[in-house]
Design an enzyme around this catalytic site. Structure first.
Site, PDB file in Angstrom:
ATOM      1  N   GLN A 186     100.334  -3.695 -50.322  1.00  0.00           N
ATOM      2  CA  GLN A 186      99.889  -2.760 -48.977  1.00  0.00           C
ATOM      3  C   GLN A 186      99.561  -1.447 -49.434  1.00  0.00           C
ATOM      4  O   GLN A 186      99.178  -0.622 -48.605  1.00  0.00           O
ATOM      5  CB  GLN A 186     101.129  -2.669 -48.034  1.00  0.00           C
ATOM      6  N   GLU A 241     106.155  -2.542 -40.975  1.00  0.00           N
ATOM      7  CA  GLU A 241     105.091  -3.389 -40.180  1.00  0.00           C
ATOM      8  C   GLU A 241     105.222  -4.840 -40.854  1.00  0.00           C
ATOM      9  O   GLU A 241     105.278  -5.840 -40.155  1.00  0.00           O
ATOM     10  CB  GLU A 241     103.680  -2.747 -40.677  1.00  0.00           C
ATOM     11  N   HIS A 242     105.388  -5.060 -42.121  1.00  0.00           N
ATOM     12  CA  HIS A 242     105.619  -6.427 -42.559  1.00  0.00           C
ATOM     13  C   HIS A 242     106.989  -6.368 -43.322  1.00  0.00           C
ATOM     14  O   HIS A 242     107.442  -5.483 -44.179  1.00  0.00           O
ATOM     15  CB  HIS A 242     104.566  -6.466 -43.710  1.00  0.00           C
ATOM     16  N   HIS A 249     108.491  -1.201   6.300  1.00  0.00           N
ATOM     17  CA  HIS A 249     108.849  -2.544   5.292  1.00  0.00           C
ATOM     18  C   HIS A 249     109.818  -3.552   6.077  1.00  0.00           C
ATOM     19  O   HIS A 249     109.398  -4.640   6.051  1.00  0.00           O
ATOM     20  CB  HIS A 249     109.700  -2.077   4.164  1.00  0.00           C
ATOM     21  N   HIS A 280      95.568  -0.159 -49.643  1.00  0.00           N
ATOM     22  CA  HIS A 280      94.631  -0.258 -48.443  1.00  0.00           C
ATOM     23  C   HIS A 280      93.616   1.233 -48.622  1.00  0.00           C
ATOM     24  O   HIS A 280      92.638   1.209 -48.002  1.00  0.00           O
ATOM     25  CB  HIS A 280      95.275  -0.062 -47.247  1.00  0.00           C
ATOM     26  N   ASP A 316      98.315 -11.903 -43.850  1.00  0.00           N
ATOM     27  CA  ASP A 316      97.127 -10.924 -43.499  1.00  0.00           C
ATOM     28  C   ASP A 316      95.873 -11.733 -43.392  1.00  0.00           C
ATOM     29  O   ASP A 316      95.057 -11.512 -42.702  1.00  0.00           O
ATOM     30  CB  ASP A 316      97.115 -10.233 -44.844  1.00  0.00           C
TER      31      ASP A 316
END
Length: 428
Positions: free
Chosen positions: A255, A325-326, A418, A258, A359
């Site tokens: 990761q 995230e992971h 109502h 990136h 992924d």
């Protein structure tokens, strides 16, 4: 530098802090979006030229059928098979995950429940940047297709040449995109959110992006729906030493490559000796990577941290606070440890489940919350491209039974209309 700290070290809190909305990105997004609302395609072309370097007329925004056919012809057979394999697995998972309509009986013979309908027109954003993310094409468009969406708009940056990577185009077409535009960044978000003469407005925008795309998505919320706000990639790995340190190091680096330099990799282990071994292995493997310079930016910014916990239970709490995230659980009895997970976008359990499987091919979407948002947001699912409808079908008996409750609430809230809408049915 790769630091090794204890679970109680104050530097861990600093590592956990990662703002989702940088002020600079917010300001630029506001300027670009305002221009697109006012000038439409003309503004989109202006910002494509400024930020992506391509001088495109609005007539060239959309990728033509001929270009799609030409792109497919350029993709080697092995890559076509890989894309098809990923698409097949993601579609299978997506269809299995769709929520089903249901109903229950009411006390007096009526029914109530939920049913779902696909959105009519959605947009997905597929990053280009430092790498053409063909996998994101599969991980977004396939879900919308599984949900039954008829019109799926895809936007991706094309760079200075105005040419989109052929594998990415092939993946978009195979996954089910009905319109593809060579427009990226804030300008793509604005075009899809507000609509222009070239591209009609969508109902929802999904997909990952950099800080500028994230800021733009947040600012168009309300004009359209969005899936989530997502920033730089991140991973946490919890290990007890039962998995090869070479594998752990490789997963942490997966990761960090990136490209933004703001990625984060957290490793939580159970001994100082194991931590030292992992650090040495990370540094050694970094030297072998083609994107070494990008990884070294992450390391220089203290984006890789190793934490020593007294046991797996404490380590799990460290990861839950990070809300990654992971999250890889590289321990003995990983599925049992997984029961303690509270905050993670996606979980990868066991030595043979590297995050990269998720992924590219495993099935669930890799579009996941980042920046700690996993403690309140979920990853992308096919249901994000559907509308949920509740329904109630009372009988006369159901309404009669509930009339006193309806009248009580109408009275206390001062909404006599109502109450009357119910009581009139019984001659009151």
């Amino acid at each position: 530098m790769i630091r090794i700290v204890s679970a109680g070290d104050r530097r861990l809190e600093a590592f956990n802090a990662r703002p989702a909305f940088p002020e600079a990105a917010e300001a630029v997004a506001a300027e670009v979006l305002a221009a697109i609302r006012k000038a439409g395609d003309r503004a989109v072309a202006k910002y494509v030229a400024r930020f992506e370097g391509a001088k495109l007329s609005p007539q060239r925004f959309r990728v033509s059928d001929g270009e799609l056919a030409a792109a497919e012809a350029k993709v080697p057979a092995a890559l076509r098979r890989a894309v098809a394999d990923a698409h097949r697995r993601v579609m299978r998972f997506s269809k299995a995950s769709l929520r089903q309509a249901w109903k229950m009986s009411t006390p007096r013979g009526g029914s109530a429940g939920e049913f779902f309908s696909p959105m009519d027109r959605v947009g997905v954003y597929v990053p280009g940047g430092t790498a053409p993310l063909a996998s994101t094409s599969v991980m977004t468009v396939t879900l919308a297709k599984a949900a039954g969406v008829k019109e799926i708009v895809a936007c991706t940056p094309a760079g200075k040449t105005g040419e989109v990577n052929p594998v990415l185009l092939y993946a978009l077409k195979l996954a089910g995109a009905t319109e593809i535009y060579r427009v990226g960044g804030i300008q793509a978000v604005g075009m899809m959110a507000f609509g222009t003469k070239t591209c009609r407005k969508v109902q929802k925008i999904a997909g990952p992006g950099n800080a500028f795309v994230t800021a733009a998505k947040r600012q168009v919320y309300g004009y359209v729906a969005i899936d989530q706000v997502a920033g730089p990639s991140e991973i946490a790995v919890l290990t007890d030493g039962s998995v090869d340190v070479r594998w752990i190091a490789a997963d942490l680096l997966s990761q960090a490559e990136h490209g933004s330099g703001l990625e984060k990799s957290l490793c939580v282990c159970t001994s100082r000796e194991l931590a030292e071994a992992i650090r040495r292995e990370v540094l050694a493997q970094t030297k072998t990577l083609s994107r070494r310079a990008l990884v070294e930016r992450v390391i220089d910014r203290d984006g890789i941290l190793i934490v020593v916990a007294k046991d797996i239970a404490e380590g799990l709490e460290v990861v839950n606070r990070f809300a990654p995230e992971h999250f890889e659980i590289m321990t003995k009895n990983a599925l049992s440890v997984m029961r303690g997970v509270r905050s993670a976008g996606a979980v990868f359990a066991g030595a043979w489940t590297p995050e990269s499987a998720g992924d590219f091919v495993a099935g669930p979407s890799h579009v996941l919350p980042t920046g700690g948002a996993a403690n309140m947001f979920n990853g992308l699912t096919p249901d994000d491209f559907r509308r949920r409808h509740s329904f109630v079908a009372f009988t006369e008996g159901d309404l009669r039974e509930t009339l006193p409750t309806i009248e009580a609430f109408a009275s206390v809230e001062g909404l006599d209309g109502h109450g009357h809408a119910a009581s009139i049915r019984f001659g009151k």
